[in-house]
Design a protein around this motif. Sequence first.
Motif, PDB file in Angstrom:
ATOM      1  N   GLN A  78       0.842  -1.191   0.000  1.00 42.85           N
ATOM      2  CA  GLN A  78       0.000   0.000   0.000  1.00 42.85           C
ATOM      3  C   GLN A  78       0.887   1.254   0.000  1.00 42.85           C
ATOM      4  O   GLN A  78       0.538   2.261  -0.616  1.00 42.85           O
ATOM      5  N   TYR A  79       1.992   1.173   0.734  1.00 41.66           N
ATOM      6  CA  TYR A  79       2.949   2.286   0.794  1.00 41.66           C
ATOM      7  C   TYR A  79       4.362   1.742   0.605  1.00 41.66           C
ATOM      8  O   TYR A  79       4.647   0.606   0.967  1.00 41.66           O
ATOM      9  N   LYS A 121      -0.539   6.778 -13.086  1.00 40.81           N
ATOM     10  CA  LYS A 121       0.235   7.428 -12.024  1.00 40.81           C
ATOM     11  C   LYS A 121      -0.507   8.686 -11.600  1.00 40.81           C
ATOM     12  O   LYS A 121      -0.976   9.456 -12.446  1.00 40.81           O
ATOM     13  N   PRO A 172       1.021  13.669  -6.211  1.00 42.58           N
ATOM     14  CA  PRO A 172       0.337  14.249  -5.047  1.00 42.58           C
ATOM     15  C   PRO A 172      -0.462  15.484  -5.432  1.00 42.58           C
ATOM     16  O   PRO A 172       0.052  16.394  -6.077  1.00 42.58           O
ATOM     17  N   GLY A 199       4.498   9.496  -6.075  1.00 38.94           N
ATOM     18  CA  GLY A 199       3.083   9.508  -6.417  1.00 38.94           C
ATOM     19  C   GLY A 199       2.446   8.177  -6.081  1.00 38.94           C
ATOM     20  O   GLY A 199       3.059   7.326  -5.451  1.00 38.94           O
ATOM     21  N   THR A 200       1.210   8.017  -6.505  1.00 34.16           N
ATOM     22  CA  THR A 200       0.487   6.765  -6.300  1.00 34.16           C
ATOM     23  C   THR A 200       0.289   6.090  -7.645  1.00 34.16           C
ATOM     24  O   THR A 200      -0.138   6.723  -8.609  1.00 34.16           O
ATOM     25  N   GLY A 206      -4.014   0.854  -5.210  1.00 27.21           N
ATOM     26  CA  GLY A 206      -2.923   1.815  -5.364  1.00 27.21           C
ATOM     27  C   GLY A 206      -1.731   1.546  -4.460  1.00 27.21           C
ATOM     28  O   GLY A 206      -1.875   1.003  -3.364  1.00 27.21           O
ATOM     29  N   THR A 207      -0.560   1.921  -4.930  1.00 30.67           N
ATOM     30  CA  THR A 207       0.664   1.904  -4.124  1.00 30.67           C
ATOM     31  C   THR A 207       1.230   3.308  -4.114  1.00 30.67           C
ATOM     32  O   THR A 207       1.504   3.884  -5.162  1.00 30.67           O
ATOM     33  N   ARG A 208       1.385   3.822  -2.901  1.00 38.61           N
ATOM     34  CA  ARG A 208       1.893   5.185  -2.749  1.00 38.61           C
ATOM     35  C   ARG A 208       3.399   5.138  -2.546  1.00 38.61           C
ATOM     36  O   ARG A 208       3.889   4.516  -1.608  1.00 38.61           O
ATOM     37  N   LYS A 254       7.026   7.008  -1.944  1.00 38.57           N
ATOM     38  CA  LYS A 254       7.778   8.188  -1.514  1.00 38.57           C
ATOM     39  C   LYS A 254       9.246   7.937  -1.794  1.00 38.57           C
ATOM     40  O   LYS A 254       9.758   6.851  -1.500  1.00 38.57           O
ATOM     41  N   PRO A 263      -8.896   7.425   0.542  1.00 39.06           N
ATOM     42  CA  PRO A 263      -7.562   6.918   0.916  1.00 39.06           C
ATOM     43  C   PRO A 263      -7.592   5.420   1.188  1.00 39.06           C
ATOM     44  O   PRO A 263      -8.445   4.927   1.923  1.00 39.06           O
TER      45      PRO A 263
END
Lengths: 112, 114
Positions: free
Chosen positions: A9-10, A36, A39, A85-86, A105-107, A109, B39
């Motif tokens: 997820q992240y 994509k 943010p 981004g996600t 989605g995968t966020r 950073k 989210p």
Amino acid sequence: GQQVMQIPQYQHVQEGEDFTTYCNSSTTLSNIQWYKQRPGGHPVFLIQLVKSGEVKKQKRLTFQFGEAKKNSSLHITATQTTDVGTYFCAGPITSGTYKYIFGTGTRLKVLA
Amino acid sequence: DADVTQTPRNRITKTGKRIMLECSQTKGHDRMYWYRQDPGLGLRLIYYSFDVKDINKGEISDGYSVSRQAQAKFSLSLESAIPNQTALYFCATSDAGSGTGELFFGEGSRLTVL
């Protein structure tokens, strides 16, 4: 009903490290798309895969479609801060239609 | 100018109020969609329309209605807004003649229901 899940997820990575996100569908997909979302922005189309086992590359991004057409992956080599981004995968609800449902989605950073 | 325009971009309203989110496009696409983003849940399809006389429910249509006033316009209505409809809403279009079915998204409408 049909579900499309993504893992992780992240993900936090150091700039220069590689990144991979995985997409899994509960049913066979006729095709899969990747988007994509920066943010604060809106999703932007990256690519579509159609064939079983297909691999496509866009510069540092490599996209794969599984042999059974139920999973896909996006791999980024040597991440940059602009990759933040996600990332979403999306597949048609019904084969051959244009009604797309999205993965969770995968966020990503990227730490400089 | 954006090819897919959503109005309003931000809206705060109260429970029970009727809300309309509007989407217009200059891309000449036949297909239009409304998605909701929360989210951790990704984007979920609310309604879609493949031409002016065609309206279809998506994954989460309860509590929503739509109107396709013209090829270029597709509106989403919340007849009586409730707090769990607080979300970011996206309109999208696609070209029936394209080989990919690529979706083109608007900038989004952020709705807060108090």
